[in-house]
Design a protein around this motif. Structure first.
Motif, short mmCIF file in Angstrom:
data_model
loop_
_atom_site.label_atom_id
_atom_site.label_comp_id
_atom_site.label_asym_id
_atom_site.label_seq_id
_atom_site.Cartn_x
_atom_site.Cartn_y
_atom_site.Cartn_z
N LYS A 128 0.83 -1.21 0.00
CA LYS A 128 0.00 0.00 0.00
C LYS A 128 0.86 1.26 0.00
O LYS A 128 0.57 2.23 -0.69
N LYS A 129 1.96 1.23 0.77
CA LYS A 129 2.85 2.39 0.84
C LYS A 129 3.53 2.65 -0.49
O LYS A 129 3.79 3.79 -0.86
N PRO B 7 -0.71 -0.85 -7.91
CA PRO B 7 -2.03 -0.71 -8.55
C PRO B 7 -3.02 -1.73 -7.99
O PRO B 7 -2.66 -2.87 -7.69
N ILE B 8 -4.26 -1.31 -7.85
CA ILE B 8 -5.30 -2.18 -7.30
C ILE B 8 -6.02 -2.89 -8.44
O ILE B 8 -6.42 -2.26 -9.43
N ARG B 9 -6.16 -4.19 -8.31
CA ARG B 9 -6.84 -4.99 -9.33
C ARG B 9 -8.28 -4.50 -9.48
O ARG B 9 -8.99 -4.31 -8.49
N LYS C 223 -0.85 -2.66 -17.33
CA LYS C 223 0.21 -1.74 -17.73
C LYS C 223 0.81 -1.04 -16.51
O LYS C 223 2.02 -0.95 -16.35
N ASN C 224 -0.08 -0.55 -15.65
CA ASN C 224 0.39 0.13 -14.43
C ASN C 224 1.14 -0.83 -13.51
O ASN C 224 2.11 -0.44 -12.84
N LEU C 225 0.71 -2.10 -13.48
CA LEU C 225 1.35 -3.09 -12.63
C LEU C 225 2.77 -3.36 -13.11
O LEU C 225 3.70 -3.46 -12.29
#
Length: 261
Positions: free
Chosen positions: A147-148, A152-154, A212-214
Motif C-alpha cells: 500500500k505504501k 495498482p489495485i486490481r 500496464k500500471n502493474l
C-alpha cells in the motif's frame, strides 16, 4: 464474498453503529482484556512478563483519576498521570524498580515451567497456532508495504461493476446486505450475454490499464531493490532485469455469482 470486496461494509451495514453503541460511556469503570493465544486455544494462562514501574503506576492510578475526570480525553488523562509520575519520590521509584527486576529475573523460569506443564498435544497445537499467527502478521506487513509503495489495485470484475450499479437501486428500496446481494445476483444470472457486454467491456478496459500500471510499478520496485514485492515472473534473473512484457489483456474466468440461475 464478492460484495465485501466491492463494498467493505456491505456485509453488515449496522457495524459502525454497533461499534459506537458497544463502547463504554465511561472508560474509567470498564477495562477490556484482549485474549492471548493460549486463552483462545483454551490452554492454561501463560505467565505474563512483568510491567515496568511506570506502567504499574498508570494501571493503579488510571481508573480512579479517570473517574474524577470523566470528560477528559484518554490521551490527556495519560499525560496527567505522566506528570504525576515525575513527582513520585525516588525512594518509591527505586523500590518499584527493584521489585520489577526481581519479577523479571523469575519470568523466564516461570515460562519454562509453564511450557513443561503442557501436554505434547497442547504444545503442538500452540506451535501451529503461533505459526499461523506469524503468517498473518507477515501477510499484513506485506500488504502495508504494498500500500505504501502505491501498488495498482486490481479492478473489480464485470459482476462487481453490475453490483455497484444495482446496489444503489436496492438502497432506494430499503433492501440491504445479503437480501440485496441475493436479488442482484439473481438479476445478473438472468441477463443475456448482450446485456452483460457493457460491464465486460468496462472491466476489460480497466484490466488492461491495470496490467500496464502493474508492470510499470514492478519495474520501479526492482530498481529500488524491492524484488520480494513483485511477482516471481517479474523478478530479475541472474542479476539482469527482465524486459517489460505486457501479457495480452483478457478477462479471467468469470466470477461465479452468489446463487445459480
Amino acid at each position: 464474498m464478492y460484495a465485501i470486496r466491492i463494498f467493505p461494509r456491505l456485509s453488515n451495514p449496522w457495524r459502525s453503529l454497533n461499534v459506537a453503541f458497544s463502547q463504554p460511556a465511561n472508560y474509567a469503570t470498564t477495562t477490556q482484556k484482549r485474549a492471548n493465544l493460549e486463552e483462545k486455544l483454551g490452554l492454561p494462562e501463560r505467565p505474563k512478563k512483568p510491567a515496568s514501574p511506570y506502567l504499574m503506576f498508570v494501571k493503579k492510578t488510571f481508573p480512579e483519576y479517570a473517574k474524577m475526570t470523566p470528560k477528559l480525553p484518554f490521551k490527556e488523562v495519560v499525560q496527567k498521570l505522566s506528570e504525576q509520575w515525575k513527582k513520585v519520590d525516588m525512594e518509591t521509584k527505586k523500590k518499584m524498580l527493584n521489585e520489577y527486576h526481581e519479577k523479571l529475573q523469575k519470568h523466564p523460569e516461570e515460562v519454562e515451567k509453564y511450557y513443561s506443564s503442557l501436554t505434547d498435544a497442547q504444545r503442538v497445537q500452540l506451535e501451529a497456532a503461533k505459526q499461523d499467527k506469524n503468517e498473518v502478521k507477515k501477510k499484513r506487513r506485506t500488504m502495508q508495504e504494498l500500500k505504501k509503495t502505491g501498488k495498482p489495485i486490481r479492478p473489480v470484475t464485470s459482476f462487481g461493476l453490475f453490483v455497484r450499479d444495482e446496489y444503489t437501486k436496492m438502497q432506494s428500496k430499503h433492501v440491504f446486505g445479503p437480501s440485496a446481494m441475493k436479488e442482484i445476483s439473481k438479476k445478473w444470472n438472468n441477463l443475456t450475454p448482450e446485456e452483460k457486454a457493457p460491464f465486460t467491456l468496462r472491466y476489460q478496459e480497466a484490466y488492461k490499464a491495470y496490467e500496464k500500471n502493474l508492470v510499470d510499478w514492478e519495474e520501479d520496485m526492482v530498481r529500488q531493490g524491492k524484488e520480494s514485492l513483485v511477482r516471481t515472473r517479474s523478478r530479475p534473473a541472474n542479476g539482469e532485469p527482465k524486459k517489460s512484457l505486457l501479457v495480452k489483456s483478457a478477462e479471467p474466468a468469470p466470477v461465479k455469482p452468489l446463487i445459480n440461475k
